[in-house]
Design an enzyme around this catalytic site. Structure first.
Site, PDB file in Angstrom:
ATOM      1  N   GLY A 319       7.351  -1.429  51.166  1.00 32.58           N
ATOM      2  CA  GLY A 319       6.893  -1.645  52.538  1.00 32.58           C
ATOM      3  C   GLY A 319       7.056  -3.087  52.971  1.00 32.58           C
ATOM      4  O   GLY A 319       7.950  -3.793  52.518  1.00 32.58           O
ATOM      5  N   GLU A 320       6.193  -3.502  53.906  1.00 31.87           N
ATOM      6  CA  GLU A 320       6.142  -4.883  54.388  1.00 31.87           C
ATOM      7  C   GLU A 320       7.424  -5.315  55.101  1.00 31.87           C
ATOM      8  O   GLU A 320       7.670  -6.498  55.291  1.00 31.87           O
ATOM      9  CB  GLU A 320       5.846  -5.854  53.235  1.00 31.87           C
ATOM     10  N   GLY A 321       8.275  -4.367  55.491  1.00 36.25           N
ATOM     11  CA  GLY A 321       9.515  -4.729  56.166  1.00 36.25           C
ATOM     12  C   GLY A 321      10.703  -4.915  55.250  1.00 36.25           C
ATOM     13  O   GLY A 321      11.811  -5.205  55.719  1.00 36.25           O
TER      14      GLY A 321
END
Length: 378
Positions: A319-321
């Site tokens: 996640g987190e971009g």
């Protein structure tokens, strides 16, 4: 505020420019099809830019919306409730996977605190000054936001999109820093797709065991009961079972489409915000690109509903971009190839044949003229 108003403000990317880009691609000295999906990415970007040939990407930016979700208190996440600020701190200090990749690709990162549940003093003023509220409500039993907070969060996203467009950003990599966000995202997607909780519930970026997954399913099921009566109003839906970060991301995505600013989506949280945005403005997904398949079943449902095909499928679930940022070099490569590859020279044999045909036509015309002259003389 009515999100349906965005439907009149958002136009599709320029179809004429896309056709021009396709025609130019056919003239390049690399055979059509040899570059695979890179051709499609370049044509998508060309239409978004209204430019053929496409311009290379010069000022990409990672934008991360941060928030905590009260539903995380049910132990449905691999991280403790109220700890999203630790993800923010790691990113700011360059110690997160996203930060490493952004440093490697020389892409600046912007973090927007929409609803972190921490003391403001723990983070820089530039991050926390945008906070709508401290944490979002526990969506299985209460609303995530009040109606006014939902409007404020959407307005925050709109303002961030305008700031990015005005500053010259030419492509956004969108991500989230949240705890409990995948539960809220799964609820939104299940509600909008008419799906049961078990079909959309995944194990999140941090990973959870079977017991936690069952608790997460139960939370999504209970939240769905609260979501279904408000499906007719996207803003009320975000207030009921979304959260400050999800509402801000929805406003951000819609305004990026208004400003003709292309966006690469990351995981299930971004997909949920995008699906709400599509419900408000059906043309909006034409401005978005799915960066990766995260493995979350809810993301797959949402992307299928929006007809978005992920660029990458490498099993990246952090996640987190990160997944969207990993797709950025491919988009940049597609733009560079389309912009800089030379067009092939006209075929010499074809030119010679054309000249010969032209001369033959001229000779024939001359013969007819001579014949006509002789008849006139006779």
């Amino acid at each position: 505020m009515n999100l349906d108003d965005f439907s009149d403000l958002i136009e599709r990317p320029d179809g004429g420019v896309r056709r021009d880009a396709e025609e130019r691609r056919e003239r390049l000295n690399v055979p059509v099809g040899a570059l695979g999906r890179l051709d499609e990415l370049a044509e998508w970007l060309s239409a978004a830019q209204q430019s053929a040939p496409v311009r290379t990407i010069e000022q990409p930016r990672v934008v991360l919306f941060a928030g905590d979700h009260g539903v995380a208190r049910l132990d449905v996440s691999g991280r403790a409730a109220g700890t999203a600020h630790e993800l923010v701190r790691a990113t700011l200090e360059g110690a997160s996977p996203l930060a490493v990749l952004a440093r490697r690709y020389a892409v600046p990162v912007r973090i927007v605190d929409a609803g972190l549940d921490c003391d403001p003093e723990l983070l820089p003023e530039a991050v926390v000054r945008t906070r709508v509220r401290r944490g979002s409500g526990r969506i299985d039993v209460e609303d995530a936001l009040t109606a006014e907070e939902a409007r404020a969060a959407v307005r925050l996203g709109i303002a961030v999109a305008d700031e990015e467009a005005d500053s010259g950003t030419d492509l956004v990599v969108l991500g989230d820093l949240s705890v409990g966000g995948t539960t809220a995202a799964a609820t939104l997607i299940a509600a909008l797709c008419g799906t049961d909780a078990s079909v959309v519930t995944g194990r999140g970026g941090a990973g959870i065991d079977d017991l936690a997954w069952m608790r997460k399913c139960a939370a999504v099921r209970d939240a769905l009961r609260r979501a279904r009566p408000v499906l007719g109003d996207q803003l009320e839906l975000l207030a009921t079972v979304g959260g400050a970060d999800l509402a801000a991301m929805t406003g951000f995505l819609l305004q990026c489409a208004v400003r003709r600013l292309p966006v690469i989506l990351d995981g299930v949280v971004g997909a949920a915000a995008a699906l709400v945005g599509q419900r408000a403005a059906f043309r909006a997904p034409d401005w978005w690109l799915a960066g990766q398949a995260s493995g979350e079943p809810a993301q797959a449902k949402a992307l299928d509903r929006m007809a978005l095909n992920p660029v990458l499928d490498h099993g990246v679930i952090v996640g987190e971009g990160c997944g969207a940022l990993l797709a950025l070099p491919l988009v940049q490569a597609a733009a560079a190839l389309a912009a800089e590859l030379p067009e092939r020279e006209p075929d010499a044999d074809a030119e010679a044949d054309a000249d010969a045909d032209g001369n033959a036509d001229a000779d024939g015309a001359g013969d007819e003229t001579d014949g006509g002259a002789q008849e006139a003389t006779g």
